[in-house]
Write a protein that holds these residues in place. Sequence first.
Motif, short mmCIF file in Angstrom:
data_model
loop_
_atom_site.label_atom_id
_atom_site.label_comp_id
_atom_site.label_asym_id
_atom_site.label_seq_id
_atom_site.Cartn_x
_atom_site.Cartn_y
_atom_site.Cartn_z
N SER A 34 0.83 -1.20 0.00
CA SER A 34 0.00 0.00 0.00
C SER A 34 0.86 1.25 0.00
O SER A 34 0.36 2.36 0.14
CB SER A 34 -0.92 0.01 1.23
N TYR A 36 2.34 3.12 -2.13
CA TYR A 36 2.05 4.24 -3.02
C TYR A 36 0.76 4.96 -2.66
O TYR A 36 0.56 6.11 -3.02
CB TYR A 36 2.02 3.78 -4.49
N ALA A 37 -0.10 4.31 -1.92
CA ALA A 37 -1.31 5.00 -1.46
C ALA A 37 -0.92 6.17 -0.55
O ALA A 37 -1.55 7.23 -0.57
CB ALA A 37 -2.22 4.03 -0.72
N THR A 109 -4.76 -0.15 -0.61
CA THR A 109 -4.44 0.67 -1.79
C THR A 109 -5.61 0.71 -2.75
O THR A 109 -5.95 1.78 -3.26
CB THR A 109 -3.27 0.06 -2.59
N TYR A 113 -7.47 3.96 -3.90
CA TYR A 113 -7.41 4.33 -5.31
C TYR A 113 -8.83 4.53 -5.86
O TYR A 113 -9.12 5.52 -6.52
CB TYR A 113 -6.70 3.23 -6.10
N PRO A 231 -1.83 1.50 -8.22
CA PRO A 231 -1.34 0.75 -7.06
C PRO A 231 -0.08 -0.06 -7.39
O PRO A 231 0.67 -0.43 -6.50
CB PRO A 231 -2.51 -0.17 -6.72
N THR A 234 4.12 0.73 -6.64
CA THR A 234 4.95 0.24 -5.54
C THR A 234 5.97 -0.79 -6.03
O THR A 234 7.09 -0.85 -5.54
CB THR A 234 4.06 -0.37 -4.44
#
Lengths: 340, 273
Positions: A34, A36-37, A109, A113, A231, A234
């Motif tokens: 997660s 990149y969330a 994520t 998203y 997502p 990452t």
Amino acid sequence: MTYAISVLTLGGITVILAMGLNVQYGWAGDLNLSYYAYVALGAYVCGVMMLPPPNASEGNFYVLGLHQSFFVGTIVAVAVCAVVGLVVGSIALRRVTGDYFAIVTLSVTLIFYTFSDQYAPLFNGPQGIYGVPHAFGGVLRFSYSGYNLFLLGLVAAVLVVVVFLFEVLYRSAFGRTLRAVRDDPISVSAFGISPYRRKLAAYVLGSAVGGLGGVLLLQYVSAFSPAGWSPLETFLLFSGIIVGGVGSVWGVLFGASVVLIGVPQAVLFIPAPAGAATFLPALQNCIIGLIILVFLYLRPRGLFPERSPVLGFDGALKWQSRPVRFVVGRVRTLLGEGAA
Amino acid sequence: MTSSQGGAAADAGLDAGDGCVLEAQQLKKRFGGLVAVQDCSLSLRSHRVTGLIGPNGAGKSTVLDLLSGVERQDDGHVLLRGESIDRMSTHARARRGLIRTFQDPRVWPYLTTLENVLVVGDAKSGYSGWAAILRHRRATARQAANIQRAVDVLSAVELEHMRDRRARELSGGQARLLAFARLAMANPEVVLLDEPLAGVNPILADRLLELIRGMAERGAAVLLVEHNMEAIERVCDSVFVMSEGRVIGTGTWEELRQSEAVVEAYLGTGARV
Ligand SMILES: Nc1ncnc2c1ncn2[C@@H]1O[C@H](COP(=O)(O)OP(=O)(O)OP(=O)(O)O)[C@@H](O)[C@H]1O
Ligand SMILES: [Mg+2]
């Protein structure tokens, strides 16, 4: 020149992001999908802090719109990421470990998203936020190229601080305990340390750094929308960590630079078939995927495997890591042995 | 049940019950259909080494898991200095001075030998993520003290020459010595040892037994699980014998040798020295 600045800025941001992820994955051993969330959350929050109130007649909606400075926006964004990390981490890390943790984070994520994409009142839905003011634009009145140079300097400064900070943490009792938790949490708890609390601290720290990277990313593109990230982003960061050396600060610095700056640039030299705009990005991802596979197979601990500081009796650290030895050696030669 | 009361009674006379540091009351643990531990009561006294013996699969390691909180019992209680610690996590118990080793050494493979011991010292000095940054000098000074102690502990088990090697590079016996060094670094008040001598050469095994005795002499309550009967005979003040999840006998080594049930269940099966 402008192009080089742009590449280096984006590259520097990506390396900062890889650093944060490395704390969670490399030190604490948590496969956080997660990550990149938090990057996106940092970017969005900083954006809506800096933007003026949304103009509904232009079809723009988002929360806040407080018209704050970059400084305030950054602090709020990083704080929000840390708090969200604390909440998610304290739920996810308490009971679930290993693969289940990865699956939980992947769901987080996807939920975030979908929300940012579909629920317009939050961050303007698929359009995303755009026209974000320049950092310190009110104080420093840069030309366009001057601002780009300034941003590069800012990214470089943040990178230096992050690397320095993580280097100190890595050698400290905190880093050492975290790596022990990664290797065997139960035997760590048998000595009076709560693995959960250590993992949570790493998760929050990583989330905060991810948010900080997101803020810089927002400044770089001055906009942020669901079309600009996925997502899966990452995974690209993981490639930098795996190539450089899982857990190793300098390894990740090196690996992320090579893979996440070098490969995309190298790919540009490959002639793309006419009219296939998505060819090069696709090729780039294939190459990065291949690199991950090759490394996992041949050199799973990366180019610069995590090193343990050699500790002298006086508690002074003699650092074994090759890049550091190299730099320290150069500096000593420059200063003359006596000064060093 | 054929249990010899002589030794226990003599101990009780000496300590008047106050020396009892850790007590297990009627512990029961099942794994699915298998009852691994049943109706198991035992007590550890400070200044004493207590043995726990029994055939493979008798439930000894499971008892250690229950005492240290790695597993939760289905029934019964664990008391530390008279207080119930049933709901306490493993790390909370450890912070109260109850430290165990595992049957697998469970060293941290990607940390060096020295770091393995240092982590234990770090655990005692508390949380230090912030300290490393904000009070760097003080954290470094504390680290220096920890290192000095860690090196001493490592030389006591003759591992000093391996200090900067990763623990995964150690041999099986060396890993066990490292596990013991970590325990010594923790300086525990209640010590639970799961086969600390397995794979250790006889001379070092003697040394470890001395160190174990030393811990007891300094006031620790020690529980020693061991298949080496010579070692049990040498260091244990009293012994509990388990078989099929139950404690089938307790007393001094000499008394147990005379107990038919014990000999039949365990000593007769070839483990006798
Ligand atoms: N996690 C577990 N899940 C299922 N069964 C288990 C588990 N741990 C132990 N057991 C079972 O419990 C019983 C007791 O095991 P335990 O490890 O306590 O024996 P032990 O006395 O330590 O034996 P040894 O001398 O071989 O170490 C065994 O039958 C074992 O199969
Ligand atoms: Mg066992």
